[in-house]
Design an enzyme around this catalytic site. Structure first.
Site: not given
Length: 585
Positions: A42, A289, A299
């Protein structure tokens, strides 16, 4: 037969579990033996090393098995996205050494997704809900208690169509209405409890401008975008495991819709040619992750650090962003080697930052040019060296690579050395410069500190000048130069032509090992000593030629690189990593 089985087992060991799944699918002929992955960020921030792990797998698996990997921007939320992020994500992927086959955007499919949503409404599988977000969250229930149906769940189809169209007008009020899929309010998977699939956002989109006022949610756009592009393997992180059934559900409904479109002769306008008739669909594979000690990967938190000027931008060398690591002097290969070393599993873990630094150190040892720099200088005067005389000493650029050649450094009567390399009253184990002790100057001579008058001091008792004599028979490379002494070899720069420089020393961004798991505000956990600036350093003039991205080893100190702020008139260097891991000590 036994030998073949052994070879197969060895091959499996060399593949991650993700790659083994991919290999099995290809051997089984799924999707016509075609492999297509994608990296779908994104564009709402800069990518960090956690994204780099996904990039290495998405692009790496495609490379390894002869497939293709596309770059797709999941740009469904214009409140957070812009072209700056798009451009920097593309730049970082290239720097890491990967290349995409095509660039796509979720916004490419906005009309297709809208048409699909209208079909869901007509099928009684979606409805417009006018509850507040708090009311919707409350009536969804809990993982152990079923949800309650919305009072708007059984609205007539025509009313839902009218309101959905109204949601996509400039007059629509954000938060006043959402479109929800009508699935199962009692499903133990909370994602199935009538998920929101469209919401009103009255902010221009970075690509479509003001054409749309109503945007699809990520879960509604993500799987469909994969289907439109013919993605065969959706490789993602473990938090998407509970999303997978919903991903599959929406794709199944999409297939049904496309089938109807084909029967009515309308599919050509809806279904891009990318999807072949032999397309079997997407297999989703989840891996752990990448989490690092002494930093955060959120983020939202990283953006807060930037917006609140707690760091100097997204590319601050203390940040875990790819551009921050590049600015700090990390090589792309060292990041890829680190990701390779920690591997891909089904279990989340916290990786020690020291492992990343070890990978950087190992790679830079093979690449970095060796140079001389003095960070905390004191003057060294060689009292028996002729005044006005100079010599050109040969310095090897990289002992790990003979092809890197040599450069020269000027030697004279007065030199700069490190303050820590002299001690007026030294312990027996101190093997650097002290009264009566000998050391070798790198690429030059053996010198001996004056016993009667070893140094001068300022009014505060701080050493300013050290005095020594040199042995002219011990010049490096000459016969007799190998005379053995107990002292160490010290680096130096010539006072006459040394160039002043600023050096920025970076440390851990956070003061505790796992700030992401701490309940305190993450701002309270920042390390106040994460940046120390030295503005009275001296480097050899050879460094005036160096530019950002060049790899340097300041001998005996660590690895450095010129900063983006550096100019020929004002040299600025960033410390990448020390020669040894001293953090735990």
């Amino acid at each position: 037969m036994v030998e073949n089985n052994m070879a197969t087992n060895e091959e499996k060991k060399s593949l991650s579990f993700v790659e083994q799944f991919v290999k099995e699918d290809l051997e089984a002929g799924k999707n016509g033996g075609r492999l297509q992955t994608r990296f779908p960020p994104e564009p709402n921030g800069y990518i960090h090393i956690g994204h780099a792990k996904a990039i290495c797998m998405d692009f790496g698996a495609a490379e390894k098995f002869g497939g293709t990997c596309n770059l797709r921007f999941d740009d469904t939320n214009p409140t957070k996205e812009n072209t700056e992020y798009v451009e920097n994500i593309m730049s970082d992927i290239k720097w890491l050494g990967f290349h995409w086959e095509n660039v796509y955007y979720a916004s490419d499919y906005f009309q297709h997704l809208w048409d699909f949503a209208v079909w869901l409404i007509k099928k009684g599988l979606a409805y417009v809900d006018e509850q507040t977000s708090e009311q919707i969250a409350e009536q969804k229930g809990t993982p152990t208690q079923p949800g309650r149906p919305s009072p708007f769940r059984d609205r007539p189809v025509e009313e839902n169509l009218r309101l959905f169209n109204q949601m996509n007008t400039p007059e629509a009020v954000e938060g006043s209405m959402v479109l929800r899929a009508k699935l199962d309010m009692a499903n133990p998977n909370m994602h199935f409890r009538d998920p929101i699939i469209y919401r009103i956002i009255q902010i221009p989109h970075h690509r479509t401008g003001t054409k749309w006022h109503c945007y699809p949610m990520y879960d509604f756009a993500h799987g469909q975008s994969d289907y439109f592009e013919g993605v065969t393997h959706s490789i993602c992180t473990l938090e998407f495991v509970p999303h997978r059934p919903l991903y599959d559900k929406f794709v199944d409904l999409l297939r049904e819709f496309i089938s109807e479109q084909k029967a009515e002769g309308k599919a050509g306008d809806f279904n891009p040619d990318i999807v072949a008739d032999s397309y079997d669909g997407t297999r989703q594979i989840e891996f752990n992750r990448l989490n690092l000690t002494y930093t955060v990967m959120s983020k939202r938190k990283l953006k807060a650090l930037v917006d609140e000027q707690l760091v100097n931008g997204w590319d601050d060398p203390r940040m875990p962003t790819v551009c921050g690591m590049r600015r700090r002097g990390y090589s792309s290969q060292s990041i890829r080697n680190f990701i390779d070393s920690i591997g891909y599993t089904k279990f989340d873990a916290l990786n020690d930052y020291a492992l990343l630094e070890a990978s950087v150190r190992d790679d830079l040892n093979r690449k970095a040019t060796r140079v001389s720099a003095v960070l905390d200088p004191i003057r060294l005067v060689l009292t028996n060296y002729p005044e006005g005389q100079t010599e050109q000493m040969v310095a090897v650029n990289n002992p790990e690579c003979e092809a890197d050649g040599t450069h020269t450094i000027t030697f004279s009567r007065e030199l700069w050395i490190e303050r820590d390399d002299f001690m007026e009253v030294a312990e027996k184990k101190f093997q650097r410069l002290a009264p009566g002790k000998e050391v070798r100057l790198k690429n030059a001579y053996i010198i001996k500190c004056d016993e009667n008058h070893p140094c001068d001091k300022d009014s505060e008792g701080r050493v300013t000048t050290v005095y020594a004599t040199y042995d002219p028979e011990t010049r490096s490379g000459l016969p007799g130069a190998d005379r053995k002494i107990k002292g160490k070899t010290l680096h130096w720069v010539n006072c006459q032509d040394a160039v002043k420089a600023e050096v920025r020393l970076y440390d851990r961004l956070f003061s505790i090992e796992n700030p992401g798991a701490d309940e305190r505000d993450f701002r309270e956990l920042l390390n106040p000593d994460s940046l120390r600036v030295l503005d009275n350093c001296y480097v050899e003039p050879f460094l005036k030629e160096k530019q950002a991205g060049d790899f340097l080893q300041f001998q005996r100190i660590g690895y450095f690189t010129p900063d983006l702020d550096s100019t020929p008139d004002r040299l600025v260097f960033n410390k990448t990593v020390g020669l040894k891991d001293t953090w735990k000590k």
